[in-house]
Design a protein around this motif. Structure first.
Motif, PDB file in Angstrom:
ATOM      1  N   ILE A 629       0.998  -1.226   0.175  1.00 59.97           N
ATOM      2  CA  ILE A 629       0.198  -0.101   0.124  1.00 59.97           C
ATOM      3  C   ILE A 629       0.772   1.313  -0.221  1.00 59.97           C
ATOM      4  N   TYR A 630       2.217   1.284   0.465  1.00 63.38           N
ATOM      5  CA  TYR A 630       3.056   2.410   0.506  1.00 63.38           C
ATOM      6  C   TYR A 630       3.452   2.722  -0.843  1.00 63.38           C
ATOM      7  N   PRO A 631       4.062   1.927  -1.348  1.00 62.97           N
ATOM      8  CA  PRO A 631       4.758   2.164  -2.713  1.00 62.97           C
ATOM      9  C   PRO A 631       3.773   2.972  -3.585  1.00 62.97           C
ATOM     10  N   PRO A 632       2.579   2.874  -4.004  1.00 66.47           N
ATOM     11  CA  PRO A 632       1.717   3.794  -4.736  1.00 66.47           C
ATOM     12  C   PRO A 632       1.556   4.860  -4.267  1.00 66.47           C
ATOM     13  N   LEU A 633       1.416   5.068  -2.877  1.00 68.89           N
ATOM     14  CA  LEU A 633       1.196   6.534  -2.411  1.00 68.89           C
ATOM     15  C   LEU A 633       2.389   7.374  -2.574  1.00 68.89           C
ATOM     16  N   ALA A 634       3.834   6.788  -2.550  1.00 63.03           N
ATOM     17  CA  ALA A 634       5.073   7.493  -2.586  1.00 63.03           C
ATOM     18  C   ALA A 634       4.987   7.877  -4.111  1.00 63.03           C
ATOM     19  N   ALA A 635       4.661   6.902  -4.910  1.00 61.21           N
ATOM     20  CA  ALA A 635       4.795   7.250  -6.264  1.00 61.21           C
ATOM     21  C   ALA A 635       3.888   8.303  -6.850  1.00 61.21           C
ATOM     22  N   LYS A 636       2.691   8.303  -6.257  1.00 63.67           N
ATOM     23  CA  LYS A 636       1.683   9.348  -6.730  1.00 63.67           C
ATOM     24  C   LYS A 636       1.764  10.641  -6.213  1.00 63.67           C
ATOM     25  N   SER A 637       2.671  10.991  -5.059  1.00 58.40           N
ATOM     26  CA  SER A 637       2.583  12.098  -4.307  1.00 58.40           C
ATOM     27  C   SER A 637       3.660  12.981  -4.677  1.00 58.40           C
ATOM     28  N   ASP A 638       3.587  14.149  -4.927  1.00 57.83           N
ATOM     29  CA  ASP A 638       4.232  15.094  -5.553  1.00 57.83           C
ATOM     30  C   ASP A 638       5.533  15.448  -4.680  1.00 57.83           C
ATOM     31  N   LYS A 639       5.341  15.277  -3.231  1.00 58.32           N
ATOM     32  CA  LYS A 639       5.876  15.556  -2.004  1.00 58.32           C
ATOM     33  C   LYS A 639       6.822  14.149  -1.865  1.00 58.32           C
ATOM     34  N   PRO A 640       7.918  14.393  -1.216  1.00 62.73           N
ATOM     35  CA  PRO A 640       8.780  13.166  -0.852  1.00 62.73           C
ATOM     36  C   PRO A 640       8.183  12.487   0.341  1.00 62.73           C
ATOM     37  N   VAL A 641       8.281  11.077   0.244  1.00 61.70           N
ATOM     38  CA  VAL A 641       7.863  10.268   1.249  1.00 61.70           C
ATOM     39  C   VAL A 641       9.167   9.270   1.605  1.00 61.70           C
ATOM     40  N   ILE A 642       9.492   9.300   2.635  1.00 62.20           N
ATOM     41  CA  ILE A 642      10.806   8.586   2.948  1.00 62.20           C
ATOM     42  C   ILE A 642      10.219   7.525   4.054  1.00 62.20           C
ATOM     43  N   GLY A 643      10.309   6.462   3.733  1.00 61.61           N
ATOM     44  CA  GLY A 643      10.079   5.205   4.443  1.00 61.61           C
ATOM     45  C   GLY A 643      11.114   4.795   5.530  1.00 61.61           C
ATOM     46  N   ILE A 644      11.094   4.562   6.780  1.00 60.16           N
ATOM     47  CA  ILE A 644      12.029   4.015   7.719  1.00 60.16           C
ATOM     48  C   ILE A 644      11.920   2.532   8.210  1.00 60.16           C
ATOM     49  N   VAL A 645      12.618   1.608   7.756  1.00 55.40           N
ATOM     50  CA  VAL A 645      12.495   0.150   8.253  1.00 55.40           C
ATOM     51  C   VAL A 645      13.696  -0.003   9.259  1.00 55.40           C
ATOM     52  N   ASP A 646      13.506   0.148  10.353  1.00 55.72           N
ATOM     53  CA  ASP A 646      14.624   0.089  11.310  1.00 55.72           C
ATOM     54  C   ASP A 646      14.355  -1.185  12.311  1.00 55.72           C
ATOM     55  N   GLY A 647      14.918  -2.258  11.675  1.00 57.99           N
ATOM     56  CA  GLY A 647      15.135  -3.591  12.082  1.00 57.99           C
ATOM     57  C   GLY A 647      16.238  -4.648  11.510  1.00 57.99           C
ATOM     58  N   GLY A 648      16.501  -5.576  12.248  1.00 58.65           N
ATOM     59  CA  GLY A 648      17.471  -6.454  11.575  1.00 58.65           C
ATOM     60  C   GLY A 648      17.074  -7.332  10.274  1.00 58.65           C
ATOM     61  N   SER A 649      18.004  -8.313  10.030  1.00 58.18           N
ATOM     62  CA  SER A 649      17.865  -9.029   8.898  1.00 58.18           C
ATOM     63  C   SER A 649      16.604  -9.487   8.525  1.00 58.18           C
ATOM     64  N   LEU A 650      15.676  -9.787   9.687  1.00 61.53           N
ATOM     65  CA  LEU A 650      14.343 -10.426   9.562  1.00 61.53           C
ATOM     66  C   LEU A 650      13.316  -9.487   8.520  1.00 61.53           C
ATOM     67  N   TYR A 651      13.646  -8.038   8.549  1.00 60.23           N
ATOM     68  CA  TYR A 651      13.104  -7.031   7.940  1.00 60.23           C
ATOM     69  C   TYR A 651      13.668  -6.920   6.474  1.00 60.23           C
ATOM     70  N   ASP A 652      14.854  -7.227   6.155  1.00 55.33           N
ATOM     71  CA  ASP A 652      15.515  -6.923   4.976  1.00 55.33           C
ATOM     72  C   ASP A 652      14.517  -6.889   3.702  1.00 55.33           C
ATOM     73  N   ALA A 653      13.682  -8.253   3.571  1.00 54.93           N
ATOM     74  CA  ALA A 653      12.730  -8.601   2.594  1.00 54.93           C
ATOM     75  C   ALA A 653      11.825  -7.169   2.662  1.00 54.93           C
ATOM     76  N   MET A 654      11.206  -6.928   3.760  1.00 55.17           N
ATOM     77  CA  MET A 654      10.198  -5.672   3.666  1.00 55.17           C
ATOM     78  C   MET A 654      10.829  -4.498   2.927  1.00 55.17           C
ATOM     79  N   ALA A 655      12.053  -4.063   3.387  1.00 58.91           N
ATOM     80  CA  ALA A 655      12.583  -3.101   2.893  1.00 58.91           C
ATOM     81  C   ALA A 655      12.899  -3.112   1.442  1.00 58.91           C
ATOM     82  N   ALA A 656      13.555  -4.265   1.115  1.00 64.14           N
ATOM     83  CA  ALA A 656      13.744  -4.508  -0.516  1.00 64.14           C
ATOM     84  C   ALA A 656      12.663  -4.678  -1.548  1.00 64.14           C
ATOM     85  N   ARG A 657      11.491  -5.077  -0.865  1.00 66.54           N
ATOM     86  CA  ARG A 657      10.371  -5.045  -1.494  1.00 66.54           C
ATOM     87  C   ARG A 657       9.755  -3.621  -2.128  1.00 66.54           C
TER      88      ARG A 657
END
Length: 694
Positions: A629-657
């Motif tokens: 749900i977040y990438p489409p919002l970031a793509a359509k917004s004229d303003k920057p959206v910076i997502g923070i995924v602060d977690g270890g290797s368990l969450y690498d896939a979340m950030a990468a996707r």
């Protein structure tokens, strides 16, 4: 001159000033004597009216630098100015700019950042007098006029100013100077311009030859051959120059350059360094190739090799004076080139050691680096940089940073250019600064990191690519003024190159919205909004936004736990949908220019795991999850959206996707917010440069 000498108001640069220099030059001297200095200072007038506050010592200098040509610097003078500039924050002790890339009004704008100017402004305000801006602008204009007239870049100049310094300058009823010195020299011959248009042959070759391929072993030449074929370059467009062989790995061989059936677009040279000298002479003599890649190291990097390497560079330079400009040379000590549009990879690193899957729908960046290993590690650790072209420059025996950046500054398909520099050839810093300015005016962003920032680092630079490191403070000042985003270390380079590519088409501003489900993260975002020379602001939410967020929280039964503010801590109980809706509310607020949002991967309500054992399907596969749900919002917004995924290797896939879908994601809030602050500062500056260029 050690006594304070009055500067005659109203006098301007005139023929008498030039005559002082010409007379001394005619006598074979390298500086003006005391009497001549006094006459020079007296001719250096200023449009000064009574009522300007004095009492602040300034130092104003013109310096004919090795890298950047004529540079104007102004800042604190006298005893204050003698303090080590590293004791002050950036732009506080002094500011500098390449004379060619500034004017009096622009330099005054830079000078307003200094402590010297701020002292003058406070003194004027307390005395009830007018600001010194008109006088300063007039003074800077005269200095810039001198810089243009007596610069090595002026082909009509009979001599050049080597160094001009006015110290303890004050503006009161009359401008005065406590000390002055002027040194000059004769113009030196510059290198011939390289036929840079042939870089197109280098990166889009229709034919490639290789010298140095082993018929029996796996040497660098053979690895390069394997990589060329492995990256999809057609065998029939390859030729190996090797006597006594007809083919190697299915690629035809010829006896020599003279035996080539047609002129090559690119020749890759992978022979020992001591064989390069004779081979280069043959390349120039036969005129059998348009561009050359010199892989061997050792040329100019040791005391023994510096003289023959310099002679080699001189012969290559001389060839550029011939009809057609002769071949261009990349390297030596060059890892090679990866050109996706050109369909080839000539790095001598086996392909299996550096997978390069496409991470962008349209590759639109370039990486230029003196060090091939720098590019390898950056791409290995940050595949989302995903450049269209990657070129290692090595020793810059011929092609320089300025040549390369100038070429790509004109390419419409390129948006972001990252550059790693160890040192400039004489004068190439100015060429590079010109190319930065051209790229910026053309709508591009240039991110630069320069090594050799310490004495030990400068020594390492000389041993690696035979470069002179230069002054890091001057480098930073001149290139920022030209429009570059200058990184202070490897991590900052990675972050700035990445964020510049991700946010290139977004509108930017200073007002930040910060959202997180963790209190420390919300505070950390607020603590990271300032750079040395700039600061974001936390935007003041509109009452309608506050009410909208309160409704969202109430619907999620979080309203009793969260106070609506900016930055906002929305509690670990907030799910993916809550984060998204509050982000949308912040983006719709006219007082918010960008949003940094902590996506709280470890929170139990967030779909952050690849597979959840506790709640089946409540994971990255769920279409209601953040990665969907977040990438489409970031793509359509004229303003920057910076997502923070602060977690270890368990969450690498979340950030990468999310990153695979083009969303800008960082792995901790401090790094993401600092990168945004640096980027916004640079974008606002480059936007102003483009506006002034209209």
């Amino acid at each position: 001159m050690n006594d304070r000498t009055s500067i005659n108001p109203g006098a301007a640069l005139n023929a008498a000033t030039g005559e002082l220099f010409r007379q001394a030059a005619g006598q074979g001297r390298e500086a003006l004597d005391r009497d001549e200095l006094e006459r020079f200072v007296a001719s250096f007038g200023a449009a000064l009216a009574e009522g300007v506050a004095g009492g602040v010592d300034l130092r104003i200098t013109l310096e004919n630098t090795r890298e950047f040509g004529m540079v104007l610097t102004a800042g604190m003078g006298g005893l204050d100015g003698a303090l080590d500039r590293t004791n002050f924050r950036k732009d506080r002790a002094a500011v500098s700019a390449a004379v060619e890339l500034t004017d009096a009004a622009d330099f005054l704008r830079l000078f307003r950042r200094t402590l010297a100017y701020q002292k003058m402004a406070v003194a004027a305000e307390r005395a009830g007098r007018r600001p010194a801006d008109p006088v300063l602008e007039f003074c800077f204009g005269l200095m810039l006029g001198l810089g243009h007239e007596y610069s090595a870049q002026n082909p009509q100049a009979e001599f050049v100013i080597r160094h001009l310094e006015l110290d303890a300058v004050q503006f009161a009823k009359k401008p005065t100077v406590g000390a002055a010195c002027v040194e000059f020299a004769k113009p030196a011959a510059a290198r011939l311009p390289r036929p840079a248009y042939k870089i197109d042959k280098l990166i889009h070759p229709q034919s490639i030859g290789i010298v140095g391929v082993s018929a029996s072993g796996m040497n660098f030449g053979r690895i390069i051959l394997k990589n060329l074929m492995g990256s999809g370059y057609a065998k029939e467009k390859l030729t190996i120059i090797r006597p006594g062989e007809t083919e190697i790995d299915g690629v035809r061989c010829v006896e020599s350059l003279r035996a080539l059936p047609a002129k090559l677009d690119l020749l890759i040279v992978a022979v020992p360094s001591d064989a390069v000298y004779e081979l280069v002479d043959e390349i120039i003599e036969t005129d059998a190739v348009e561009s050359v890649m010199l892989i061997p190291g050792g040329l100019g990097e040791t005391a023994k090799s510096r003289e023959p390497a310099a002679a080699l560079a001189a012969r290559i330079n001389a060839a550029h004076g011939k009809p057609g400009g002769g071949p261009i040379f990349l390297g030596a000590n060059c890892l090679g080139v990866v050109s996706h549009p050109g369909g080839y990879d000539s790095w001598f690193i086996p392909l299996e050691r550096l997978p390069k899957p496409q991470k962008k729908a349209e590759r639109n960046s370039v990486m230029l680096s003196q060090s091939g290993a720098f590019m390898i590690t950056r791409i290995s650790q940050n595949p989302w940089l995903d450049p269209r072209y990657m070129l290692a420059l090595g020793n810059q025996t011929d092609l320089t940073h300025g040549d390369m950046l100038g070429f790509f500054a004109d390419r419409p398909e390129i948006e972001t250019i990252g550059v790693y520099i160890e040192g400039f050839k004489d004068g190439d810093g100015l060429d590079f600064a010109r190319a930065v300015r051209k790229a910026v005016v053309n709508g591009k962003q240039v991110v630069v990191y320069k090594s050799g920032r310490t004495e030990a680092g400068a020594g390492g630079v000389m041993g690696h690519t035979a470069s002179i490191a230069g002054d890091p403070v001057l480098f930073d000042a001149v290139l920022r003024q030209a429009g570059a985003i200058v990184a202070e270390d490897f991590a900052a380079f990675d972050d700035l190159f990445y964020i510049a590519g991700a946010l290139h088409h977004k509108q930017v501003g200073k007002r930040l919205g910060a959202i997180s489900g963790a209190g420390f993260e919300a505070v950390g975002m607020a603590d990271s909004i300032a750079t040395e020379t700039f600061s974001l602001e936390t935007g003041q939410l509109e009452p309608a936004t506050v009410a909208r967020v309160q409704e969202i929280l109430a619907a999620k039964r979080l309203d009793a736990l969260v106070e609506v503010r900016n930055p906002i801590d929305i509690n670990p109980g907030a799910d993916d949908d809550t984060h998204l809706k509050i982000t949308e509310a912040f983006l719709d607020d006219p007082n918010i220019d960008a949003v940094v949002v902590g996506l709280d991967p470890t929170a139990p309500s967030i779909r952050g795991l690849e597979t959840s054992k506790l709640r089946a399907g409540y994971d990255l596969s769920d279409p209601q999850g953040t990665v969907h749900i977040y990438p489409p919002l970031a793509a359509k917004s004229d303003k920057p959206v910076i997502g923070i995924v602060d977690g270890g290797s368990l969450y690498d896939a979340m950030a990468a996707r999310m990153m695979d879908q083009g969303m800008c994601v960082f792995r901790n809030c401090s790094r993401g917010t600092k990168a945004l602050a640096r980027y916004v500062e640079a974008r606002l500056e480059t936007d102003a440069i483009r506006e002034r260029a209209k």
